[in-house]
Design a protein around this motif. Structure first.
Motif, PDB file in Angstrom:
ATOM      1  N   ALA A 163       0.843  -1.190   0.000  1.00  0.00           N
ATOM      2  CA  ALA A 163       0.000   0.000   0.000  1.00  0.00           C
ATOM      3  C   ALA A 163       0.880   1.243   0.000  1.00  0.00           C
ATOM      4  O   ALA A 163       1.866   1.309   0.717  1.00  0.00           O
ATOM      5  N   THR A 188      -4.953   5.953  -0.678  1.00  0.00           N
ATOM      6  CA  THR A 188      -4.136   4.776  -0.439  1.00  0.00           C
ATOM      7  C   THR A 188      -4.333   3.810  -1.588  1.00  0.00           C
ATOM      8  O   THR A 188      -5.445   3.435  -1.906  1.00  0.00           O
ATOM      9  N   THR A 224      -3.602   0.160  -2.937  1.00  0.00           N
ATOM     10  CA  THR A 224      -3.153  -1.157  -2.500  1.00  0.00           C
ATOM     11  C   THR A 224      -2.916  -2.042  -3.712  1.00  0.00           C
ATOM     12  O   THR A 224      -3.773  -2.190  -4.564  1.00  0.00           O
TER      13      THR A 224
END
Length: 302
Positions: free
Chosen positions: A135, A238, A240
């Motif tokens: 991430a 974020t 991932t």
DNA sequence: CGCATTTGACCTGCGC
DNA sequence: GCGCAGGTCAAATGCG
């Protein structure tokens, strides 16, 4: 299809909505100036309410699409996992470079009990290690703490300066469930000090604390168990990447380009993204304000 | 006082 | 076999 493309498509829908909602916004000012024209205001209010209902329906449809997508992705992921487990077993059966140390022990058959244990343990470890995701979190470069708020509770057990990166790497274990095998490595990116790279190893054998609270009847929208001074860091998205090891480069490439859509982080990000694209849209907020004020005025006039 | 974090020591794997 | 680097452990320390 990756998440960004369908997130963008949601954005496009949002902008499409905003295009349709432009008329109410433009007439918003005239509502105040020519307030005596109650009939047209009521008409507009009705239209806005209709528009709102339509948006709600569209939202419900999108939610359904999203759910279906998540389900199909989960199914695909489990298929991929099965495939990878098969290839892992095949790798274990065939002699590989990794087996070098063990093959060196072959002439020491007297230690059969220990080597057997190792051979049993190693594939398990590899399966755990196979579930690796990464991430990227944008944080303040001045923020020295390597804390990534992802909804889970972590206990730091080590820190090390690595050769390839001057910034220290922090090692975390999931502390929410004692039996949870998940580990996390957090280190600032060499290229961009604002970006923190969190590498997750293994899979949680429990729900994220935030979700547990939600299922236990908490009405809070987003709860992160890191205390009051730790809101979800939304200074940046974020991303991932599921870096699950795979023998096939093609599958791997496809897998890497596909973020974990069923992960709570992504879901939360999507909700935030959708909410923000709505709230940031001045047309939408203006239309909403006009609709609400219209209703209030019509209620007063009744 | 209990818990989380820090940090130096130790372990392990790998390359030479 | 040795050295290096990454990962982990555990005692010390800090904080609420």
């Amino acid at each position: 299809m990756n998440s960004s493309s369908w997130v963008d498509s949601l954005d496009l829908n949002a902008s499409a909505r905003s295009l349709r909602l432009e008329t109410p916004k433009e007439t918003n000012g005239s509502n105040l100036v020519v307030f005596g024209r109650k009939l047209s205001v009521k008409e507009e209010t009705g239209a806005l309410v209709e528009e709102l209902n339509r948006v709600h329906e569209e939202n419900a449809k999108l939610t359904q699409m999203l759910t279906a997508m998540c389900e199909s992705y989960t199914a695909l992921q489990s298929q991929l996992r099965d495939l990878m487990n098969k290839t892992n077993i095949e790798k274990e059966l065939s002699p590989t470079r990794k087996r070098k140390s063990e093959s060196g022990n072959n002439d020491r058959n007297s230690e059969s009990s220990s080597t057997d244990e190792e051979s049993i343990r190693k594939p398990r470890e590899e399966i755990i290690k196979a579930k690796i995701s990464r991430a990227y979190v944008r944080t303040d470069a001045s923020d020295a703490s390597l804390v990534v708020k992802d909804g889970y509770q972590w206990r730091k057990y080590g820190q090390k300066v690595t050769r390839d990166n001057p910034s220290p790497r922090a090692y975390f274990k999931c502390s929410f469930a004692p039996s949870c095998p998940v580990k996390k490595k957090v280190q600032r990116s060499v290229d961009d000090q604002c970006v923190v790279v969190a590498t997750y190893e293994g899979e949680h054998n429990h729900l994220p604390p935030s979700q547990m609270e939600a299922t236990s009847g908490s009405s809070r929208l987003s709860s992160v168990p890191a205390g009051p001074a730790a809101p979800v860091k939304s200074s940046g998205p974020t991303i991932t990447l599921n870096l699950t090891k795979s023998k096939s480069g093609d599958v791997e490439a496809r897998n890497q380009s596909k973020p974990k859509m069923d992960s709570p982080e992504i879901k939360q990000y999507l909700v935030e993204h959708m909410a923000s694209s709505l709230t940031k849209d001045p047309n939408f907020t203006a239309a909403l304000a006009a609709a609400i004020s219209g209703r209030m005025f019509s209620a007063k006039s009744n």
